[in-house]
Write an enzyme that holds these catalytic residues in place. Structure first.
Site, short mmCIF file in Angstrom:
data_model
loop_
_atom_site.label_atom_id
_atom_site.label_comp_id
_atom_site.label_asym_id
_atom_site.label_seq_id
_atom_site.Cartn_x
_atom_site.Cartn_y
_atom_site.Cartn_z
N ASN A 1 0.86 -1.22 0.10
CA ASN A 1 0.08 -0.20 -0.09
C ASN A 1 0.99 1.14 0.02
O ASN A 1 2.02 1.10 0.49
CB ASN A 1 -0.79 -0.27 1.35
CG ASN A 1 -1.85 1.27 1.30
OD1 ASN A 1 -2.36 1.58 0.26
ND2 ASN A 1 -2.04 1.78 2.56
N HIS B 1 1.03 5.23 1.62
CA HIS B 1 0.19 5.86 2.72
C HIS B 1 0.77 7.22 2.49
O HIS B 1 2.34 7.26 2.60
CB HIS B 1 0.47 5.09 4.08
CG HIS B 1 -0.17 5.96 4.99
ND1 HIS B 1 -1.59 5.82 5.25
CD2 HIS B 1 0.43 6.80 6.05
CE1 HIS B 1 -1.75 6.71 6.10
NE2 HIS B 1 -0.92 7.23 6.65
N SER C 1 4.97 6.72 2.18
CA SER C 1 5.58 5.29 2.61
C SER C 1 4.88 4.18 1.79
O SER C 1 3.63 4.23 1.62
CB SER C 1 5.45 5.07 4.00
OG SER C 1 5.80 6.28 5.06
N ASP D 1 -2.46 0.27 8.41
CA ASP D 1 -1.00 1.27 7.87
C ASP D 1 0.25 0.70 9.03
O ASP D 1 1.09 1.53 9.29
CB ASP D 1 -1.22 2.48 8.19
CG ASP D 1 -2.44 2.92 7.29
OD1 ASP D 1 -2.44 2.31 6.13
OD2 ASP D 1 -3.20 4.07 7.31
C1 GRF Z 1 -3.12 8.77 -1.84
O1 GRF Z 1 -2.82 10.04 -1.16
C2 GRF Z 1 -2.69 7.63 -1.36
O2 GRF Z 1 -1.32 7.87 -0.49
C3 GRF Z 1 -3.77 7.35 -0.36
O3 GRF Z 1 -4.86 7.68 -1.13
C4 GRF Z 1 -4.63 8.63 -2.10
C5 GRF Z 1 -5.05 8.02 -3.41
O4 GRF Z 1 -4.94 9.06 -4.56
N1 GRF Z 1 -3.75 6.01 0.04
P1 GRF Z 1 -4.89 8.78 -5.97
O5 GRF Z 1 -6.45 7.76 -6.15
O6 GRF Z 1 -3.77 7.26 -6.29
O7 GRF Z 1 -4.58 9.65 -6.66
#
Ligand code: GRF
Length: 186
Positions: free
Chosen positions: A105, A107, A134, A143
């Site tokens: 993932n 984050h 991260s 997370d």
């Molecule tokens: C990003 O900020 C990611 O870090 C978080 O959710 C958001 C997703 O944005 N997990 P996108 O759909 O990739 O534009």
């Protein structure tokens, strides 16, 4: 078990990280884009790129039923690694067990700081001089899995949560393809 370099991406929204993962794919191949929101903007883009997509509304289905259908679809496409990219749904312990060590993932914080939501506002409120993003392994705890890579982004005194979010997002688009490529070829 699918080849680790065959990647399935899970999204719920616009999918800007998904686009970065597709456009900068090196050392892996994106073979499926799946979503719990059939109307997710990212699915539209994926279809326009002739990528295989799967969009099933998770509302109404029991949690584990959705996760079992998702897992079967990933298997059908020979997926070996699952990359979450703005997937706004907690995966069931069953799914995490099924795909243990093979789910990553991204984050928007320097984990272990600021798990969960509103990471940029929380970093600014704490007076931090840097935020960032991260890539981590997904476990049952939100997370909290092993961190595989990070980029630090300086916070300026005039930054708002929105301005910081934009700069961190640009960093996410650099970090995620690089770390995923390394992870699946490790
Ligand atoms: C990003 O900020 C990611 O870090 C978080 O959710 C958001 C997703 O944005 N997990 P996108 O759909 O990739 O534009």
């Amino acid at each position: 078990m699918g080849d680790a370099r065959r990647v399935g991406i899970l999204i719920s929204g616009r999918g800007s990280n998904m686009r970065a993962l597709v456009e900068k794919a090196e050392g892996y191949e994106v073979v499926l884009i799946a979503s719990n929101k059939p109307e997710a903007g990212g699915l539209e883009w994926a279809r326009s790129r002739k990528l295989a997509t799967w969009g099933t509304d998770s509302k109404g289905l029991g949690k584990e039923k959705f996760d079992r259908e998702l897992s079967a679809t990933l298997d059908d496409h020979g997926v070996g690694t699952v990359a979450l990219a703005g997937f706004m749904r907690i995966l069931s312990p069953w799914f995490v067990e099924q795909w243990r060590g093979r789910i990553v993932n991204i984050h928007p914080s320097l984990l272990p700081k600021y798990r969960g939501l509103d990471t940029h506002a929380r970093a600014i409120a704490a007076g931090d001089t840097a935020g960032g993003c991260s890539v981590h392994l997904v476990t049952e705890e939100l997370d909290a899995g092993e961190v595989l890579g990070q980029i630090e982004v300086p916070i300026a005194p005039e930054d708002t949560a929105q301005s910081l979010e934009q700069r961190v997002l640009a960093a996410e688009h650099l970090l995620y393809p690089r770390v995923l490529g390394e992870f699946v070829n490790r």
